[in-house]
Design a protein around this motif. Sequence first.
Motif, PDB file in Angstrom:
ATOM      1  N   SER A  53       0.895  -1.156   0.000  1.00 45.40           N
ATOM      2  CA  SER A  53       0.000   0.000   0.000  1.00 45.40           C
ATOM      3  C   SER A  53       0.933   1.205   0.000  1.00 45.40           C
ATOM      4  CB  SER A  53      -0.876   0.013   1.252  1.00 45.40           C
ATOM      5  OG  SER A  53      -1.753  -1.092   1.242  1.00 45.40           O
ATOM      6  N   LEU A  54       0.902   1.964  -1.080  1.00 43.22           N
ATOM      7  CA  LEU A  54       1.849   3.066  -1.271  1.00 43.22           C
ATOM      8  C   LEU A  54       1.146   4.397  -1.052  1.00 43.22           C
ATOM      9  CD1 LEU A  54       4.713   3.980  -2.118  1.00 43.22           C
ATOM     10  CD2 LEU A  54       3.896   3.928  -4.500  1.00 43.22           C
ATOM     11  N   LEU A  69       3.655   0.425   2.895  1.00 43.68           N
ATOM     12  CA  LEU A  69       3.253  -0.505   3.952  1.00 43.68           C
ATOM     13  C   LEU A  69       2.817  -1.817   3.326  1.00 43.68           C
ATOM     14  CD1 LEU A  69       0.954   1.911   6.004  1.00 43.68           C
ATOM     15  CD2 LEU A  69       3.409   1.517   6.309  1.00 43.68           C
ATOM     16  N   HIS A  70       3.088  -2.908   4.021  1.00 44.62           N
ATOM     17  CA  HIS A  70       2.500  -4.199   3.648  1.00 44.62           C
ATOM     18  C   HIS A  70       1.588  -4.555   4.820  1.00 44.62           C
ATOM     19  CE1 HIS A  70       2.001  -8.180   2.042  1.00 44.62           C
ATOM     20  NE2 HIS A  70       2.647  -7.793   0.961  1.00 44.62           N
ATOM     21  N   LEU A  76       6.222  -2.179   7.838  1.00 50.44           N
ATOM     22  CA  LEU A  76       6.537  -0.859   7.298  1.00 50.44           C
ATOM     23  C   LEU A  76       7.781  -1.056   6.432  1.00 50.44           C
ATOM     24  CD1 LEU A  76       6.819   2.475   9.335  1.00 50.44           C
ATOM     25  CD2 LEU A  76       8.099   1.974   7.267  1.00 50.44           C
ATOM     26  N   ASP A  77       7.594  -1.069   5.115  1.00 51.27           N
ATOM     27  CA  ASP A  77       8.687  -1.411   4.212  1.00 51.27           C
ATOM     28  C   ASP A  77       9.577  -0.204   3.912  1.00 51.27           C
ATOM     29  OD1 ASP A  77      10.400  -2.555   2.367  1.00 51.27           O
ATOM     30  OD2 ASP A  77       8.823  -3.462   1.164  1.00 51.27           O
ATOM     31  N   GLN A  78       8.982   0.923   3.574  1.00 51.42           N
ATOM     32  CA  GLN A  78       9.779   2.103   3.203  1.00 51.42           C
ATOM     33  C   GLN A  78       9.128   3.353   3.768  1.00 51.42           C
ATOM     34  OE1 GLN A  78      12.605   1.536   1.525  1.00 51.42           O
ATOM     35  NE2 GLN A  78      12.128  -0.580   0.946  1.00 51.42           N
ATOM     36  N   LEU A  79       9.947   4.221   4.352  1.00 50.76           N
ATOM     37  CA  LEU A  79       9.505   5.550   4.776  1.00 50.76           C
ATOM     38  C   LEU A  79      10.651   6.492   4.425  1.00 50.76           C
ATOM     39  CD1 LEU A  79       7.994   6.544   8.257  1.00 50.76           C
ATOM     40  CD2 LEU A  79       9.331   8.066   6.831  1.00 50.76           C
ATOM     41  N   LEU A 108       9.765  -3.534  11.050  1.00 47.51           N
ATOM     42  CA  LEU A 108      10.486  -2.884   9.969  1.00 47.51           C
ATOM     43  C   LEU A 108      11.936  -3.305  10.015  1.00 47.51           C
ATOM     44  CD1 LEU A 108      12.353  -0.397  11.305  1.00 47.51           C
ATOM     45  CD2 LEU A 108      10.124   0.652  11.515  1.00 47.51           C
ATOM     46  N   ARG A 109      12.631  -2.974   8.939  1.00 50.29           N
ATOM     47  CA  ARG A 109      14.066  -3.224   8.859  1.00 50.29           C
ATOM     48  C   ARG A 109      14.755  -1.924   8.481  1.00 50.29           C
ATOM     49  NH1 ARG A 109      15.072  -7.684   4.560  1.00 50.29           N
ATOM     50  NH2 ARG A 109      14.202  -6.003   3.342  1.00 50.29           N
TER      51      ARG A 109
END
Length: 153
Positions: A53-54, A69-70, A76-79, A108-109
Amino acid sequence: MPPTIRPARPDEYDEVARVWMNSWVSTGLAEASKFLLAQLRARVPHEIEKGWSLYVADDGGTLAAMLALHIPNRYLDQLFVAPDYQGRSLGRKLLAFARQQMPDQIWLRCVRENEKAWRWYEREGFVFEKEAVEPMTGFVMKYYRWMKQGSAP
């Protein structure tokens, strides 16, 4: 007026990739290049097909940040906040938005060398769990988890 967080539109994916690249480059861990931009441009629709979800932070037509987000995986994949918008609490606003989407738990990573980012997540209540090498990039990733008070893991 502060930027508005809303779903990204397909016609914005190239600009989302540019925000992503410029923010990533601002960490000092990569250099801007046509190749990196092409990689990120290709990755956006691919990740959406895989369940992203972008969202974007829209500042009157200028994309100030991107958030991926997935939601089913509470991931939380990318911020990434565009360099011109860093230091204005926009990251905190995006994180609050992510917590609305995934209210019980988020994981998150972060790249270990991106100390500014992982220290920020720690201040925001995320707890370090482990480190592992990401085979695709070779980066050592730090895994973090946030849980709402009283939530079961």
